[in-house]
Design a protein around this motif. Structure first.
Motif, short mmCIF file in Angstrom:
data_model
loop_
_atom_site.label_atom_id
_atom_site.label_comp_id
_atom_site.label_asym_id
_atom_site.label_seq_id
_atom_site.Cartn_x
_atom_site.Cartn_y
_atom_site.Cartn_z
N SER A 30 2.60 -4.18 10.14
CA SER A 30 2.25 -4.42 8.75
C SER A 30 2.88 -5.74 8.32
O SER A 30 3.85 -6.22 8.92
N THR A 31 2.35 -6.33 7.25
CA THR A 31 2.89 -7.58 6.74
C THR A 31 4.35 -7.43 6.34
O THR A 31 5.19 -8.30 6.61
N GLU A 32 4.68 -6.29 5.72
CA GLU A 32 6.05 -6.06 5.27
C GLU A 32 7.00 -5.97 6.46
O GLU A 32 8.09 -6.55 6.45
N LYS A 33 6.60 -5.25 7.51
CA LYS A 33 7.45 -5.11 8.69
C LYS A 33 7.60 -6.44 9.40
O LYS A 33 8.69 -6.79 9.87
N ALA A 61 2.17 1.93 3.44
CA ALA A 61 3.32 1.10 3.81
C ALA A 61 4.59 1.61 3.15
O ALA A 61 5.66 1.64 3.75
N THR A 85 0.83 -1.20 0.00
CA THR A 85 0.00 0.00 0.00
C THR A 85 0.86 1.25 0.00
O THR A 85 2.04 1.23 0.36
N GLU A 123 5.72 4.61 5.00
CA GLU A 123 6.28 4.21 6.29
C GLU A 123 7.70 3.68 6.12
O GLU A 123 8.60 3.98 6.90
#
Length: 283
Positions: free
Chosen positions: A137-140, A5, A2, A8
């Protein structure tokens, strides 16, 4: 990913990510490659290259390897950056200790709530980190799991073998983060690690307090002998960390750890218990 994201990531990206981005862009342009052309060469989209160059999505370890092969020019800059990019993924309070841990001569840990991060499987780490608060978040989450699992390289370090001890409360072996299958996978992995020549695992039993003494009541700790043979103690609670170097304080905590070790089950009995729990059928 996103837009939120990506924004961020730009804010959180460390100095290494920005340096890698600048070097990659400079070397790409020096070789007259577009983002799409470079992407095709290393198996990524042009958008992924753009995201890397703007730090919207910093380079993964896999991308760094590919960049080194394609545009590194034999300089080794992307290869050298791998260690520091990994370091950037760790929470701020853990970064200094991570470098120290990776180069430690010996490491001794006492854990009261979870399996030590050095021994965690990816599934266990994901359940533990992903189930915390606030939600990530999924990425983090992916970054933190990758960083935690990468710490296991210490177990196989070849230049100077690190001697590693782990003492865990028995309750840790029964606490099912992520469900019973995840815990069983973690216990099987821990049992395998316990059989390494450079690893000792011991369990402090549930009923230790019935003896009237329990040296581990003050909580978890990690004792470190650095490559320069300095002795330190690392403590962490509620995302805050403390690295203790004062000799008198380190000696006190080292003595406390020795008492905890003396009160724990033997390595052989501990391994038998871990194997037994790993094999139990649970629903």
């Amino acid at each position: 990913m996103t837009a939120m994201a990506r924004a961020e990531n730009k804010v959180e990206a460390g100095g290494t990510a920005h340096l890698v981005a600048a070097l990659a862009k400079a070397l790409r342009e020096q070789q007259s490659l577009t983002q799409d052309e470079l992407g095709r060469r290393i198996g990524y989209t042009g958008s992924a290259i753009s995201a890397m160059e703007t730090c919207a999505q910093p380079a993964s370890d896999k991308m760094l390897v590919a960049l080194e092969e394609q545009i590194g020019g034999g300089l080794g800059v992307f290869e050298k950056a791998r260690k520091f990019m990994l370091l950037d993924k760790y929470p701020p309070q853990f970064k200094n200790f991570t470098l120290m841990e990776a180069e430690a001569v010996s490491l001794a840990s006492y854990e009261t709530f979870v399996v030590d991060g050095l021994f965690q499987t990816a599934e266990y780490a994901r359940a533990l980190i992903g189930g915390g608060y606030p939600k990530l978040s999924t990425e983090k989450l992916d970054q933190l799991v990758d960083a935690r699992v990468a710490r296991r390289s210490l177990l196989d370090r070849r230049d100077t073998t690190a001697m590693i001890e782990l003492i865990v409360e028995e309750s840790v072996l029964r606490r099912p983060f992520g469900g019973w299958p995840v815990l069983q996978g973690q216990l099987r992995s821990l049992a395998e690690d316990a059989e390494r020549d450079n690893v000792t695992v011991q369990v402090l039993p549930f009923d230790r307090g019935l003896r009237g003494t329990h040296a581990g009541a003050h909580g978890s700790m990690k004792l470190v002998t650095t490559k320069d043979h300095h002795h330190l103690v690392y403590l962490e609670i509620e995302d805050e960390s403390l690295l203790i170097s004062d000799p008198a304080r380190v000696t006190l905590l080292t003595h406390r750890y020795a008492k905890i070790r003396a009160q724990a089950m033997s390595p052989d009995d501990s391994l038998s218990l871990i194997q037994k729990l790993a094999g139990e059928e649970r629903t």
